[in-house]
Write an enzyme that holds these catalytic residues in place. Structure first.
Site, PDB file in Angstrom:
ATOM      1  CG  MET A  95     -10.099   5.800   5.027  1.00 43.01           C
ATOM      2  SD  MET A  95     -10.581   4.384   3.995  1.00 43.01           S
ATOM      3  CE  MET A  95     -11.603   3.453   5.166  1.00 43.01           C
ATOM      4  CE  LYS A 148      -8.668   0.698  -3.642  1.00 46.10           C
ATOM      5  NZ  LYS A 148      -8.816   0.747  -5.105  1.00 46.10           N
ATOM      6  CG  ASP A 189      -2.166  -0.819   1.042  1.00 50.58           C
ATOM      7  OD1 ASP A 189      -2.420  -1.252  -0.084  1.00 50.58           O
ATOM      8  OD2 ASP A 189      -2.888  -1.034   2.042  1.00 50.58           O
TER       9      ASP A 189
END
Length: 280
Positions: free
Chosen positions: A189, A75, A53
């Site tokens: 997030m 991502k 990641d």
């Protein structure tokens, strides 16, 4: 002495062996290499293909053999990112080439990490898969910032949620229901949609004076923390210039951070206490 021999000495037994053609989904923890588990170190040290990641510390990547193929598959919300289908295709391709494959994810693979999707896809493709848990930022990151996830006399539960989908989105959470729980909310997030999330919680009945905090880049030397209230957290984060990656926590446990800030405490290694906005 190589890493696997050192791990064997620590564990008192041989570390788990990553066979050729297998994929291990490995949690890299919240950021600092010190938060890695020994099983995670063993997995990375055996990797022949490392699919990682965006948020994995370069020092963690350096634990893999120099000969390992490193495939960046990050991502990030709002930025060009690898498609999930491409990540899964890469995992299957590398495994079918007979390589020892490590899919390295920040935090824990099964906590808002799409690890379950990847495990299911690998199983459907007939690829042997193992899960190596990691410390999730929603708990370890808070602890590093002096915020307890649970505290006797304050809460009896804690809710881990994603703030990625705001009100009106197809998969949006019922923020009013979460507000009524009266238990701390730990949001992953959530930075991009923090104004919408905070407004939804206020509409749901959560008092504007509810303690709230944001912790950016938790456990790393760049860790920063803002402590405020639900009614002021959006402005406090904006004034401090905090940005993702960050964890947001809303609830009475945040008040402990303010109390600890008034007492002499040692910083965690490499984790200076960062700027704070006062409660209010």
């Amino acid at each position: 002495m190589n890493r696997l021999v050192m791990l064997e000495a620590l564990l008192g037994h041989r570390p788990p062996v990553l066979p050729p053609g297998h994929v291990w989904l490995v949690g890299a923890g919240p950021g600092d290499p010190g938060q890695l588990t020994l099983d995670a170190v063993a997995a990375i040290a055996q990797a022949e293909a490392l699919v990682h990641d965006d948020l994995v510390d370069p020092r963690i990547l350096a634990l893999a053999p120099e000969s390992a193929t490193r495939l960046f598959m990050g991502k990030r919300g709002g930025r060009p990112s690898a498609r999930q289908a491409d990540i899964i295709a890469a995992l299957i391709r590398e495994a079918r080439l007979g390589r020892r494959v490590v899919r390295l994810k920040g935090g824990d693979p099964f906590v808002f990490g799409r690890g379950a999707e990847e495990a299911l896809a690998l199983a459907d493709a007939g690829i042997p898969c193992r899960i190596v848990p990691g410390l999730t930022a929603g708990l370890a990151g808070l602890a590093a910032a002096g915020i307890p996830a649970t505290q006797r006399g304050v809460n009896q539960a804690v809710v881990l949620a994603t703030g990625h989908a705001a009100a009106g989105a197809e998969d949006a959470l019922d923020w009013a229901a979460l507000a009524r729980l009266g238990q701390p909310l730990v949001l992953y997030m959530a930075m991009r949609r923090l104004p919408e999330v905070a407004a939804a919680l206020l509409r749901g009945g959560l008092p504007p004076g509810t303690p709230a905090a944001a912790v950016a880049e938790a456990t790393t030397p760049r860790q920063r923390k803002v402590v405020s209230t639900l009614g002021n957290i959006v402005d406090a984060v904006r004034r401090a210039g905090l940005a993702a990656p960050a964890i947001v926590v809303i609830g009475g446990v945040v008040a402990t951070a303010a109390a600890l800030a008034q007492r002499p405490m040692a910083d965690s290694p490499g984790q200076p206490g960062g700027p704070e906005a006062g409660l209010g």
